[in-house]
Write a protein that holds these residues in place. Structure first.
Motif, PDB file in Angstrom:
ATOM      1  N   THR A 245      58.886 -17.551  65.308  1.00  0.00           N
ATOM      2  CA  THR A 245      57.775 -18.114  64.552  1.00  0.00           C
ATOM      3  C   THR A 245      56.479 -17.788  65.272  1.00  0.00           C
ATOM      4  OG1 THR A 245      57.981 -20.245  65.690  1.00  0.00           O
ATOM      5  CG2 THR A 245      59.112 -20.019  63.566  1.00  0.00           C
ATOM      6  N   VAL A 246      55.376 -17.799  64.539  1.00  0.00           N
ATOM      7  CA  VAL A 246      54.063 -17.550  65.118  1.00  0.00           C
ATOM      8  C   VAL A 246      53.600 -18.835  65.804  1.00  0.00           C
ATOM      9  CG1 VAL A 246      51.675 -16.931  64.655  1.00  0.00           C
ATOM     10  CG2 VAL A 246      53.512 -15.831  63.358  1.00  0.00           C
ATOM     11  N   PHE A 247      53.547 -18.796  67.136  1.00  0.00           N
ATOM     12  CA  PHE A 247      53.090 -19.961  67.899  1.00  0.00           C
ATOM     13  C   PHE A 247      51.561 -20.004  67.937  1.00  0.00           C
ATOM     14  CE2 PHE A 247      51.915 -22.169  71.813  1.00  0.00           C
ATOM     15  CZ  PHE A 247      52.677 -23.318  71.704  1.00  0.00           C
ATOM     16  N   SER A 248      50.940 -18.837  68.054  1.00  0.00           N
ATOM     17  CA  SER A 248      49.487 -18.713  68.052  1.00  0.00           C
ATOM     18  C   SER A 248      49.164 -17.256  67.735  1.00  0.00           C
ATOM     19  CB  SER A 248      48.896 -19.123  69.396  1.00  0.00           C
ATOM     20  OG  SER A 248      47.479 -19.051  69.378  1.00  0.00           O
ATOM     21  N   TYR A 249      47.911 -16.969  67.389  1.00  0.00           N
ATOM     22  CA  TYR A 249      47.557 -15.578  67.093  1.00  0.00           C
ATOM     23  C   TYR A 249      46.052 -15.400  67.173  1.00  0.00           C
ATOM     24  CZ  TYR A 249      45.931 -17.039  62.457  1.00  0.00           C
ATOM     25  OH  TYR A 249      45.242 -17.639  61.433  1.00  0.00           O
ATOM     26  N   VAL A 250      45.638 -14.147  67.304  1.00  0.00           N
ATOM     27  CA  VAL A 250      44.234 -13.765  67.206  1.00  0.00           C
ATOM     28  C   VAL A 250      44.148 -12.564  66.268  1.00  0.00           C
ATOM     29  CG1 VAL A 250      43.572 -14.599  69.495  1.00  0.00           C
ATOM     30  CG2 VAL A 250      44.388 -12.257  69.232  1.00  0.00           C
ATOM     31  N   VAL A 251      42.979 -12.373  65.672  1.00  0.00           N
ATOM     32  CA  VAL A 251      42.716 -11.195  64.849  1.00  0.00           C
ATOM     33  C   VAL A 251      41.688 -10.344  65.575  1.00  0.00           C
ATOM     34  CG1 VAL A 251      41.829 -10.321  62.661  1.00  0.00           C
ATOM     35  CG2 VAL A 251      43.305 -12.353  62.700  1.00  0.00           C
ATOM     36  N   LEU A 252      42.056  -9.107  65.882  1.00  0.00           N
ATOM     37  CA  LEU A 252      41.185  -8.196  66.621  1.00  0.00           C
ATOM     38  C   LEU A 252      40.270  -7.441  65.657  1.00  0.00           C
ATOM     39  CD1 LEU A 252      41.409  -7.896  69.764  1.00  0.00           C
ATOM     40  CD2 LEU A 252      43.452  -8.848  68.690  1.00  0.00           C
ATOM     41  N   HIS A 253      38.957  -7.613  65.846  1.00  0.00           N
ATOM     42  CA  HIS A 253      37.958  -6.847  65.098  1.00  0.00           C
ATOM     43  C   HIS A 253      37.229  -5.855  66.006  1.00  0.00           C
ATOM     44  CE1 HIS A 253      38.191  -9.323  61.447  1.00  0.00           C
ATOM     45  NE2 HIS A 253      38.227 -10.386  62.231  1.00  0.00           N
ATOM     46  N   HIS A 254      36.908  -6.286  67.214  1.00  0.00           N
ATOM     47  CA  HIS A 254      36.145  -5.486  68.169  1.00  0.00           C
ATOM     48  C   HIS A 254      36.800  -5.631  69.536  1.00  0.00           C
ATOM     49  CE1 HIS A 254      32.866  -4.872  65.330  1.00  0.00           C
ATOM     50  NE2 HIS A 254      32.854  -6.172  65.094  1.00  0.00           N
ATOM     51  N   PRO A 255      36.624  -4.664  70.435  1.00  0.00           N
ATOM     52  CA  PRO A 255      35.960  -3.388  70.202  1.00  0.00           C
ATOM     53  C   PRO A 255      36.910  -2.387  69.578  1.00  0.00           C
ATOM     54  CG  PRO A 255      36.668  -3.520  72.461  1.00  0.00           C
ATOM     55  CD  PRO A 255      37.033  -4.840  71.828  1.00  0.00           C
ATOM     56  N   PRO A 256      36.380  -1.380  68.887  1.00  0.00           N
ATOM     57  CA  PRO A 256      37.259  -0.328  68.376  1.00  0.00           C
ATOM     58  C   PRO A 256      37.874   0.450  69.524  1.00  0.00           C
ATOM     59  CG  PRO A 256      34.952   0.283  68.129  1.00  0.00           C
ATOM     60  CD  PRO A 256      34.961  -1.148  68.579  1.00  0.00           C
ATOM     61  N   PHE A 257      39.101   0.921  69.323  1.00  0.00           N
ATOM     62  CA  PHE A 257      39.807   1.634  70.384  1.00  0.00           C
ATOM     63  C   PHE A 257      40.663   2.700  69.732  1.00  0.00           C
ATOM     64  CE2 PHE A 257      42.899   2.309  73.774  1.00  0.00           C
ATOM     65  CZ  PHE A 257      42.090   2.275  74.895  1.00  0.00           C
ATOM     66  N   PRO A 258      40.683   3.921  70.298  1.00  0.00           N
ATOM     67  CA  PRO A 258      41.479   4.993  69.688  1.00  0.00           C
ATOM     68  C   PRO A 258      42.924   4.577  69.483  1.00  0.00           C
ATOM     69  CG  PRO A 258      40.089   5.871  71.443  1.00  0.00           C
ATOM     70  CD  PRO A 258      39.955   4.378  71.505  1.00  0.00           C
ATOM     71  N   ALA A 259      43.493   4.967  68.345  1.00  0.00           N
ATOM     72  CA  ALA A 259      44.892   4.715  67.955  1.00  0.00           C
ATOM     73  C   ALA A 259      45.108   3.323  67.393  1.00  0.00           C
ATOM     74  CB  ALA A 259      45.855   4.957  69.111  1.00  0.00           C
ATOM     75  N   PHE A 260      44.066   2.492  67.349  1.00  0.00           N
ATOM     76  CA  PHE A 260      44.180   1.180  66.735  1.00  0.00           C
ATOM     77  C   PHE A 260      43.232   1.112  65.545  1.00  0.00           C
ATOM     78  CE2 PHE A 260      45.644   0.685  71.040  1.00  0.00           C
ATOM     79  CZ  PHE A 260      46.710  -0.197  70.938  1.00  0.00           C
ATOM     80  N   ASP A 261      43.636   0.364  64.534  1.00  0.00           N
ATOM     81  CA  ASP A 261      42.883   0.321  63.285  1.00  0.00           C
ATOM     82  C   ASP A 261      42.545  -1.132  62.958  1.00  0.00           C
ATOM     83  OD1 ASP A 261      41.671   1.033  60.923  1.00  0.00           O
ATOM     84  OD2 ASP A 261      43.549   1.140  59.795  1.00  0.00           O
ATOM     85  N   PRO A 262      41.461  -1.680  63.528  1.00  0.00           N
ATOM     86  CA  PRO A 262      41.131  -3.076  63.268  1.00  0.00           C
ATOM     87  C   PRO A 262      40.642  -3.265  61.830  1.00  0.00           C
ATOM     88  CG  PRO A 262      39.393  -2.010  64.542  1.00  0.00           C
ATOM     89  CD  PRO A 262      40.508  -1.020  64.423  1.00  0.00           C
TER      90      PRO A 262
END
Length: 319
Positions: A245-262
């Motif tokens: 189950t999801v105990f906690s979470y964050v949503v990544l917006h910044h900073p942009p980083f190669p190979a990741f698609d926020p």
């Protein structure tokens, strides 16, 4: 955006940011227990009649909660208003430093003072142009200095095309024409050593392995060379069922980083076996992730030679 004379900003250095602050609660065992459960720290030093508080809780005893504190100084508000009026309206925390001088124990009464320690010259970053502001908090326990906490933020004007950190995430840029497309960047590689190689060997076989102490039978994750409960270096493994189950979470917006698609969701997943691990949450849009959502283990290939364990949720919350 106005260029402020640095001498005008430096005039705030040394002025109080908070004066004679008082922690809303004494150091207490329930908060210590909740903290240890949240981070998975089972050290015996934080339990029992001789318990101390984890040193990293230093700032927690000074926080004002939802109702806040009333001890912030006028100088701090003046500095922020000056930066806001000059166009540096966005803010992002950059780092903190803590120094521990004596353990905190249940019953200690916490008081604190804070000072504006430094205001940098104007700096240009990928987020935008602005000034770094560092505050230093001196934390006392029953009048005795127990530690210091330095906190640094960037007050900045967003660069062209950058969203304010408090605004909705920016729209994704259109894909470049096929002729101009570059090879997709590769994900960073994990550091594999003798302490965690067995975990990655399991991932390669689509098995999520959890260490188990053969002395006290405690499960542990992430992998460690010894048991944090009894100290034994001997261990074996159990295979996770894959349910969690999801105990906690964050949503990544910044900073942009190669190979990741926020934007994307990163969760602290509580496995059915009782341990927790950090992983990506897939299968639903990032804004539909919720605490308590059932998820199930999956293995996601990210390039020709690399797979990662992730956790898949389904719309509607059924794992």
């Amino acid at each position: 955006m106005e260029a402020l004379p640095h001498e005008r900003l430096k005039a705030y250095e040394g002025r109080p940011a908070a004066t004679a602050g008082v922690g809303k609660d004494r150091v207490n065992a329930p908060m210590i227990r909740h903290w240890c459960e949240a981070v998975g720290d089972t050290s015996p030093a934080y339990r029992g009649p001789e318990a101390i508080a984890p040193p990293t809780m230093l700032q927690a005893w000074t926080m004002g909660g939802l109702s806040g504190h009333t001890d912030r100084s006028g100088a701090f508000d003046e500095l922020f208003a000056l930066l806001d009026d000059a166009g540096y309206t966005s803010v992002v925390a950059t780092d903190c430093e803590q120094e521990y001088l004596r353990p905190l124990r249940p019953g200690d009464r916490i008081t604190f003072d804070a000072v504006i320690e430094a205001v940098s010259e104007r700096k240009t970053t990928k987020l935008g142009t602005g000034h770094f502001v560092t505050t230093r908090m001196d934390v006392r326990a029953d009048g005795e200095l127990a530690g210091t906490h330095r906190f640094r933020i960037l007050k900045y004007a967003p660069a062209a095309g950058k969203a304010d950190a408090r605004d909705a995430p920016p729209e994704r840029k259109p894909e470049p024409p096929a002729a101009a497309a570059q090879p997709a960047p590769r994900r960073p590689r994990p550091v594999i050593n003798r302490d965690n190689a067995g975990f990655w060997d399991g991932v390669a076989r689509h098995r999520l392995l959890i260490q188990r102490c053969t002395g006290c039978r405690t499960l542990r994750f992430p992998w460690l060379p010894g048991c944090s409960r009894c100290g034994s270096p001997e261990w074996d493994t159990v295979e996770a069922s894959g349910a969690g189950t999801v105990f906690s979470y964050v949503v990544l917006h910044h900073p942009p980083f190669p190979a990741f698609d926020p934007p994307y969701a990163v969760g602290l997943i509580e496995l059915a076996e009782g341990v927790r691990m950090v992983s990506n949450i897939v299968g639903v849009p990032y804004d539909q992730v919720r605490i308590g959502m059932p998820v199930r283990l999956a293995f996601q290939r990210v390039d020709e030679e690399y797979e990662l364990p992730v956790f898949r949720a389904t719309p509607g919350g059924e794992g």
